[in-house]
Design a protein around this motif. Structure first.
Motif, PDB file in Angstrom:
ATOM      1  N   PRO A  59      25.665  54.444  39.779  1.00  0.00           N
ATOM      2  CA  PRO A  59      27.071  54.334  39.376  1.00  0.00           C
ATOM      3  C   PRO A  59      27.309  54.842  37.959  1.00  0.00           C
ATOM      4  CG  PRO A  59      26.334  52.312  40.453  1.00  0.00           C
ATOM      5  CD  PRO A  59      25.116  53.144  40.231  1.00  0.00           C
ATOM      6  N   MET A  60      26.322  54.661  37.082  1.00  0.00           N
ATOM      7  CA  MET A  60      26.466  55.145  35.714  1.00  0.00           C
ATOM      8  C   MET A  60      26.539  56.674  35.680  1.00  0.00           C
ATOM      9  SD  MET A  60      24.075  54.247  32.391  1.00  0.00           S
ATOM     10  CE  MET A  60      24.447  52.498  32.632  1.00  0.00           C
ATOM     11  N   ALA A  61      25.711  57.322  36.501  1.00  0.00           N
ATOM     12  CA  ALA A  61      25.751  58.787  36.574  1.00  0.00           C
ATOM     13  C   ALA A  61      27.077  59.260  37.150  1.00  0.00           C
ATOM     14  CB  ALA A  61      24.594  59.294  37.431  1.00  0.00           C
ATOM     15  N   LEU A  62      27.589  58.549  38.142  1.00  0.00           N
ATOM     16  CA  LEU A  62      28.877  58.905  38.728  1.00  0.00           C
ATOM     17  C   LEU A  62      29.987  58.810  37.688  1.00  0.00           C
ATOM     18  CD1 LEU A  62      30.475  59.627  41.305  1.00  0.00           C
ATOM     19  CD2 LEU A  62      30.704  57.173  41.742  1.00  0.00           C
ATOM     20  N   GLY A  63      29.984  57.722  36.917  1.00  0.00           N
ATOM     21  CA  GLY A  63      30.984  57.568  35.860  1.00  0.00           C
ATOM     22  C   GLY A  63      30.865  58.641  34.799  1.00  0.00           C
ATOM     23  N   ALA A  64      29.617  58.966  34.413  1.00  0.00           N
ATOM     24  CA  ALA A  64      29.403  60.012  33.409  1.00  0.00           C
ATOM     25  C   ALA A  64      29.889  61.364  33.911  1.00  0.00           C
ATOM     26  CB  ALA A  64      27.923  60.083  33.034  1.00  0.00           C
ATOM     27  N   ILE A 268      24.284  64.539  38.042  1.00  0.00           N
ATOM     28  CA  ILE A 268      24.154  64.108  39.436  1.00  0.00           C
ATOM     29  C   ILE A 268      22.692  64.142  39.868  1.00  0.00           C
ATOM     30  CG2 ILE A 268      24.849  64.586  41.818  1.00  0.00           C
ATOM     31  CD1 ILE A 268      27.100  63.579  39.991  1.00  0.00           C
ATOM     32  N   TYR A 269      21.968  65.178  39.438  1.00  0.00           N
ATOM     33  CA  TYR A 269      20.538  65.312  39.764  1.00  0.00           C
ATOM     34  C   TYR A 269      19.760  64.093  39.270  1.00  0.00           C
ATOM     35  CZ  TYR A 269      15.793  67.283  39.615  1.00  0.00           C
ATOM     36  OH  TYR A 269      14.440  67.507  39.783  1.00  0.00           O
ATOM     37  N   ARG A 270      19.991  63.700  38.043  1.00  0.00           N
ATOM     38  CA  ARG A 270      19.302  62.540  37.487  1.00  0.00           C
ATOM     39  C   ARG A 270      19.828  61.245  38.097  1.00  0.00           C
ATOM     40  NH1 ARG A 270      15.323  61.985  36.668  1.00  0.00           N
ATOM     41  NH2 ARG A 270      15.322  60.538  34.914  1.00  0.00           N
ATOM     42  N   GLY A 271      21.104  61.256  38.517  1.00  0.00           N
ATOM     43  CA  GLY A 271      21.687  60.073  39.144  1.00  0.00           C
ATOM     44  C   GLY A 271      21.026  59.728  40.463  1.00  0.00           C
ATOM     45  N   THR A 321      19.061  64.811  49.530  1.00  0.00           N
ATOM     46  CA  THR A 321      20.140  64.644  48.540  1.00  0.00           C
ATOM     47  C   THR A 321      20.974  65.905  48.347  1.00  0.00           C
ATOM     48  OG1 THR A 321      18.664  65.257  46.706  1.00  0.00           O
ATOM     49  CG2 THR A 321      18.822  62.908  47.273  1.00  0.00           C
ATOM     50  N   LEU A 322      20.630  67.007  49.037  1.00  0.00           N
ATOM     51  CA  LEU A 322      21.348  68.266  48.812  1.00  0.00           C
ATOM     52  C   LEU A 322      22.832  68.132  49.137  1.00  0.00           C
ATOM     53  CD1 LEU A 322      21.455  71.278  48.145  1.00  0.00           C
ATOM     54  CD2 LEU A 322      20.831  71.747  50.535  1.00  0.00           C
ATOM     55  N   MET A 323      23.165  67.736  50.367  1.00  0.00           N
ATOM     56  CA  MET A 323      24.562  67.650  50.752  1.00  0.00           C
ATOM     57  C   MET A 323      25.314  66.551  50.002  1.00  0.00           C
ATOM     58  SD  MET A 323      24.772  70.234  52.539  1.00  0.00           S
ATOM     59  CE  MET A 323      26.516  70.032  52.905  1.00  0.00           C
ATOM     60  N   PRO A 324      24.718  65.352  49.829  1.00  0.00           N
ATOM     61  CA  PRO A 324      25.416  64.359  49.006  1.00  0.00           C
ATOM     62  C   PRO A 324      25.704  64.861  47.592  1.00  0.00           C
ATOM     63  CG  PRO A 324      23.698  63.299  50.277  1.00  0.00           C
ATOM     64  CD  PRO A 324      23.521  64.773  50.482  1.00  0.00           C
ATOM     65  N   SER A 325      24.744  65.601  47.000  1.00  0.00           N
ATOM     66  CA  SER A 325      24.971  66.130  45.649  1.00  0.00           C
ATOM     67  C   SER A 325      26.116  67.139  45.657  1.00  0.00           C
ATOM     68  CB  SER A 325      23.701  66.780  45.108  1.00  0.00           C
ATOM     69  OG  SER A 325      23.436  68.017  45.744  1.00  0.00           O
ATOM     70  N   LEU A 326      26.208  67.930  46.729  1.00  0.00           N
ATOM     71  CA  LEU A 326      27.308  68.888  46.852  1.00  0.00           C
ATOM     72  C   LEU A 326      28.642  68.169  46.936  1.00  0.00           C
ATOM     73  CD1 LEU A 326      28.674  71.606  47.420  1.00  0.00           C
ATOM     74  CD2 LEU A 326      27.939  71.407  49.804  1.00  0.00           C
ATOM     75  N   VAL A 328      29.451  65.208  45.880  1.00  0.00           N
ATOM     76  CA  VAL A 328      29.793  64.528  44.626  1.00  0.00           C
ATOM     77  C   VAL A 328      30.167  65.532  43.541  1.00  0.00           C
ATOM     78  CG1 VAL A 328      28.957  63.023  42.793  1.00  0.00           C
ATOM     79  CG2 VAL A 328      28.355  62.531  45.166  1.00  0.00           C
ATOM     80  N   SER A 329      29.308  66.523  43.318  1.00  0.00           N
ATOM     81  CA  SER A 329      29.545  67.459  42.213  1.00  0.00           C
ATOM     82  C   SER A 329      30.807  68.293  42.453  1.00  0.00           C
ATOM     83  CB  SER A 329      28.332  68.375  42.016  1.00  0.00           C
ATOM     84  OG  SER A 329      28.086  69.149  43.178  1.00  0.00           O
ATOM     85  N   ARG A 330      30.967  68.806  43.662  1.00  0.00           N
ATOM     86  CA  ARG A 330      32.153  69.603  43.967  1.00  0.00           C
ATOM     87  C   ARG A 330      33.404  68.732  44.037  1.00  0.00           C
ATOM     88  NH1 ARG A 330      34.672  74.358  43.384  1.00  0.00           N
ATOM     89  NH2 ARG A 330      35.585  75.188  45.297  1.00  0.00           N
ATOM     90  N   GLY A 331      33.235  67.531  44.584  1.00  0.00           N
ATOM     91  CA  GLY A 331      34.373  66.616  44.660  1.00  0.00           C
ATOM     92  C   GLY A 331      34.901  66.241  43.295  1.00  0.00           C
ATOM     93  N   ILE A 332      33.989  65.998  42.350  1.00  0.00           N
ATOM     94  CA  ILE A 332      34.402  65.593  41.002  1.00  0.00           C
ATOM     95  C   ILE A 332      34.907  66.781  40.198  1.00  0.00           C
ATOM     96  CG2 ILE A 332      33.565  64.706  38.790  1.00  0.00           C
ATOM     97  CD1 ILE A 332      31.701  62.869  40.352  1.00  0.00           C
ATOM     98  N   SER A 333      34.182  67.907  40.257  1.00  0.00           N
ATOM     99  CA  SER A 333      34.502  69.046  39.392  1.00  0.00           C
ATOM    100  C   SER A 333      35.689  69.863  39.890  1.00  0.00           C
ATOM    101  CB  SER A 333      33.284  69.957  39.241  1.00  0.00           C
ATOM    102  OG  SER A 333      32.936  70.535  40.492  1.00  0.00           O
TER     103      SER A 333
END
Length: 352
Positions: A59-64, A268-271, A321-326, A328-333
């Motif tokens: 959650p901390m990585a998501l917030g960051a 996200i990678y470190r998250g 984690t490839l698709m979840p990272s996509l 999250v990262s695309r959804g946020i950015s």
């Protein structure tokens, strides 16, 4: 007199209908591309497994990551405010940040991000800023935005070309095309800024063409406005040339802004508690995606961005984690910022 007024009112009504139709078509095209992108991304995915992987994200990585994306857009507003204030503009920092979110929204729903700056200019003039000075500020920010991206792209190409080819594989030519198109755009923007006489000829030629096509009527008042715009534009460019320190400050801040959106993927990678790939590699890979798709005539570069991400980061985001990272990262950015841009646009439109 009455006939002229009625004709002018009819022209304004027709122009307003045309603008509405254009916006409806652009919005429909954007939604179509978005649905096709979602279909491409979600097709064949085990959503239960994806959901389980998403729950692994800190959650901390998501917030960051969310804060980083907000900074990315807000930073443009800070630069607009910095330059506009130097030219004695009237807008506050909050208003300038709102221009940035409005620009992100309209850029995201129009091909090649062509709709952002005209809407920013509209609201800047609505807030009683000079059109010529506002135009120069927006052009300076856009020029430095592209210039920094080109510098990063060339640096990656010169010093990291071997690994870049290995990661990009079939997308490597698209990277070279994107870099070349951005370099051409930088040269065009630089020429337009440094040669005001060329701007005058382009505007005069465009007006003459519209008059000959009977889309506009000859108007001494309009010509006077164009002359005053060009004079103000020339003065604003001269001001920036005399204050090169301010331009360099914006350039360095633009570099920080660009790196913020690249580092979001590493957050996200470190998250996901992943290790083995260093931060600089993740940032350069994300930068390569941006460079490759930045000039494509697709709203928000949807579809191709997701496909490139899946290919390039397949060996980086491991363990499911490839698709979840996509997502999250695309959804946020992109999609999260697009919603924020919609909210700011509605707030500016209906607050008075």
């Amino acid at each position: 007199m009455n006939g002229n007024r009625q004709g002018s009112a009819a022209e304004d009504t027709e122009r307003g209908i045309g603008v509405k139709k254009k916006r409806i078509l652009e919005t429909g095209f954007f939604l179509l591309v978005m649905l096709l992108s979602f279909y491409t991304v979600f097709r064949g995915q085990d959503m239960e497994q994806v959901g389980a992987s998403l729950r692994r994200l800190s959650p901390m990585a998501l917030g960051a990551a969310v804060l980083t994306s907000i900074f990315f857009v807000s930073a443009e507003g800070m630069m607009i405010w910095y330059l506009l204030r130097a030219m004695h503009g009237t807008s506050s920092l909050r208003q300038c940040i709102s221009y940035s979110f409005i620009g992100f929204f309209y850029s995201g729903i129009t091909p090649s991000a062509t709709g952002g700056q005209p809407m920013q200019l509209y609201y800047m003039c609505k807030d009683k800023n000079s059109m010529s000075e506002s135009s120069v500020v927006l052009m300076t920010v856009a020029l430095l935005y592209k210039f920094v991206l080109v510098v990063i792209g060339i640096a990656v190409l010169l010093f990291w070309n071997g690994p870049l080819k290995g990661y990009l594989r079939g997308y490597y030519p698209l990277y070279l095309l994107g870099l070349a198109l951005n370099m051409i755009l930088v040269l065009i923007l630089l020429a337009v800024m440094l040669v005001p006489g060329g701007v005058r000829r382009v505007i005069a030629g465009t007006e003459g063409l519209l008059v000959r096509c009977r889309m506009l009527k000859p108007s001494a008042v309009r010509q006077d406005k164009i002359d005053r715009f060009i004079d103000g534009y020339r003065d604003a460019v001269s001001f920036l040339m005399r204050h090169k320190g301010k331009v360099w400050n914006v350039c360095l801040f633009t570099l920080l802004q660009r790196c913020s959106v690249f580092i979001l993927t590493w957050i996200i990678y470190r998250g996901f508690a992943l290790e083995g790939v260093d931060m600089l590699t993740v940032m350069m890979l994300q930068a390569s995606v941006y460079i490759a798709v930045d000039m494509l005539p697709v709203p928000g570069a949807q579809g191709i961005t997701e496909l490139m991400y899946r290919s390039i980061f397949s060996t980086v985001f491991t363990g499911g984690t490839l698709m979840p990272s996509l997502y999250v990262s695309r959804g946020i950015s992109f999609y999260f910022l697009l919603l924020a841009g919609i909210a700011v646009s509605l707030w500016r439109r209906f607050r008075k």
